[in-house]
Design an enzyme around this catalytic site. Structure first.
Site, PDB file in Angstrom:
ATOM      1  N   ASP A 242      -5.537  -6.124  10.273  1.00 41.71           N
ATOM      2  CA  ASP A 242      -6.809  -5.514  10.315  1.00 41.71           C
ATOM      3  C   ASP A 242      -8.063  -6.508  10.166  1.00 41.71           C
ATOM      4  OD1 ASP A 242      -5.923  -5.754   7.668  1.00 41.71           O
ATOM      5  OD2 ASP A 242      -6.590  -3.609   7.219  1.00 41.71           O
TER       6      ASP A 242
ATOM      7  N   LYS B 188       0.655  -1.180  -0.336  1.00 40.37           N
ATOM      8  CA  LYS B 188       0.181   0.044   0.247  1.00 40.37           C
ATOM      9  C   LYS B 188       0.819   1.221   0.007  1.00 40.37           C
ATOM     10  CE  LYS B 188      -2.079  -1.638   3.729  1.00 40.37           C
ATOM     11  NZ  LYS B 188      -2.840  -2.085   4.964  1.00 40.37           N
TER      12      LYS B 188
HETATM   13  C1  GLC Z   1      -2.551  -4.988   2.530  1.00 44.04           C
HETATM   14  C2  GLC Z   1      -1.763  -5.722   3.699  1.00 44.04           C
HETATM   15  C3  GLC Z   1      -2.810  -6.606   4.490  1.00 44.04           C
HETATM   16  C4  GLC Z   1      -3.892  -5.777   5.009  1.00 44.04           C
HETATM   17  C5  GLC Z   1      -4.675  -5.119   3.784  1.00 44.04           C
HETATM   18  C6  GLC Z   1      -5.939  -4.286   4.072  1.00 44.04           C
HETATM   19  O1  GLC Z   1      -2.967  -6.145   1.818  1.00 44.04           O
HETATM   20  O2  GLC Z   1      -0.832  -6.334   3.034  1.00 44.04           O
HETATM   21  O3  GLC Z   1      -1.878  -7.177   5.521  1.00 44.04           O
HETATM   22  O4  GLC Z   1      -4.605  -6.683   5.662  1.00 44.04           O
HETATM   23  O5  GLC Z   1      -3.615  -4.502   2.926  1.00 44.04           O
HETATM   24  O6  GLC Z   1      -5.544  -3.348   4.974  1.00 44.04           O
END
Ligand code: GLC
Length: 430
Positions: free
Chosen positions: A190, A154
């Site tokens: 999360d 991200k």
């Molecule tokens: C990205 C992260 C993951 C998280 C997701 C949503 O894919 O690698 O760990 O859960 O974003 O925030």
């Protein structure tokens, strides 16, 4: 060729028919199995050391949440019997400098935000407080309160964090900030927080999904007796279009998070941008002038797309306003209608792919869909993108058939924050 005919062709590439969804689900299962067996796979299938809560956890806990566009601090009181107080919370804006320079800078920012929060809230000021840390990146956990970052996603890229224990880095920053009363008792993704928050209230809940800046899902594995973080954003056994490939190539992490780049809020605007640029290049859209908002990466966002889709007026007046305020006062009805159609095509595919992922995770646990399943979902795309929930519910019927009626998609707002507090409580009583 006229623009509508050209767009029809592209739409064909964005379609996900039931047959294609079935193929995707099958390869998803293959990757899940390989990941669980620790063989090479695009799905990391990370153990989380967290099980499902009993619903009877009690006490006041702090939750901190890092992984989206803001850093958040929350205070949650669990009352038992599936009840909790309305969380008290504060948001701290994460700037590029916090997420792309050094780990120390990032963790010092977090510690400062916690300090600010504890000073402002008498419930925690000068008191011992236990924290559940939602850290939403791929982490190899070694226990409930320890885990090593495997890679950033991200757009985060703070140096010196990959390969390190993120709880240890946080503890060091807390101690630099003089916060000795703050103890980190749990670390969670999360999705895990969201699933735990969902199952605190609803015993049918057995999947946690995030559809926000990034995307991911988790589920409880019966054999391992704990929740598994699939890191589905990295799934890559699916057909991509040339536009997806451009998004990937121009990203900070080429070759990684392919599924995420087709679904999540951070990238939807980029997919749209590359299609718009293609049409502009062929003289089929905005012939007079290329709008600046499409020239620079990440300026045109999923939020803009949602706004464009929301305009149901016959003349597309809101789209017109949007384009005018972005330096394109001269735009035709066709420009506006085409842009809206492109947005719908991209969000529609994102909704269908998310549903295919949900079906894959559920049928991995329950192949014949004999039980009821609640999917706890959090994230701005699911919550706020115009029509997204509906598109997902329709896709569930279309791709999952009659038995998919047993699947409930439930918005679990603040799941990741409240969930981290519940996990901290579980860790506390363990
Ligand atoms: C990205 C992260 C993951 C998280 C997701 C949503 O894919 O690698 O760990 O859960 O974003 O925030």
């Amino acid at each position: 060729m006229d623009p509508y005919t050209y767009l029809k062709r592209i739409e064909h590439e964005f379609r996900i028919a039931p047959g294609a969804a079935q193929a995707l689900i099958k390869s998803f299962h293959g990757e899940m199995r390989k990941g669980l067996a620790r063989r090479k796979s695009s799905l990391k299938m990370l153990p989380t050391y967290v099980g499902r809560p009993s619903g009877n956890e009690r006490g006041t806990y702090m939750a901190i949440d890092l992984g989206g566009s803001n850093f958040r601090v929350l205070l949650v009181t669990l009352k038992g019997g599936g009840a909790m107080s309305r969380p008290v919370s504060a948001k701290y804006r994460l700037d590029k400098k916090h997420i792309t320079s050094t780990g120390q800078r990032l963790f010092d920012f977090i510690a400062r935000a916690i300090k600010d929060f504890t000073c402002r809230h008498k419930e925690v000021a000068d008191k011992h407080v236990e924290v559940g840390f939602t850290f939403s990146f791929p982490v190899k956990q070694r226990g409930i309160a320890s885990g090593v970052l495997k890679s950033w996603t991200k757009g985060f890229s703070a140096r010196g964090v990959i390969g390190k224990d993120v709880v240890a880095l946080l503890k060091e920053a807390l101690s630099r900030a003089g916060l000795d009363d703050v103890t980190v008792t749990a670390l969670a993704n999360d999705t895990v927080g969201t699933m735990v928050a969902g199952s605190y209230r609803d015993t049918d809940c057995d999947v946690g999904v995030i559809l926000g800046t990034g995307t991911n899902a988790c589920y409880p594995d019966a054999n391992k007796d704990m929740i598994i973080n699939t890191e589905w954003g990295n799934f890559n056994k699916l057909r991509t279009t040339r536009f997806d490939n451009e998004v990937d190539r121009s990203s900070r992490n080429p070759g990684q998070q392919i599924f995420e780049k087709m679904i999540s809020g951070m990238y939807l605007g980029q997919v749209c941008r590359f299609i718009v640029l293609d049409l502009i290049g062929r003289g089929l859209l905005f012939p007079e002038k290329r709008p600046a908002i499409f020239s620079r990466p990440y300026m045109f966002t999923a939020e803009h797309m949602s706004l464009i889709e929301e305009d149901r007026s016959p003349s597309l007046g809101r789209v017109k306003e949007f384009l005018s305020s972005n330096g394109l006062a001269k735009n035709t009805y066709d420009d506006r209608a085409l842009l809206r159609q492109i947005c719908r095509m991209i969000s529609g595919r994102a909704a269908r792919l998310s549903v295919a992922g949900v079906l894959a995770v559920i049928t991995f646990m329950d192949p014949a869909l004999r039980r009821r399943h609640t999917v706890a979902i959090d994230g701005t795309v699911f919550e706020k993108y115009y029509g997204f929930k509906n598109m997902m519910r329709q896709s569930l019927k279309y791709l999952g058939g009659i038995r998919a009626r047993r699947i409930k998609l439930a918005l679990t707002k603040d799941g990741s924050g409240a969930g981290a507090a519940i996990i901290a409580a579980c860790a506390d009583s363990a």
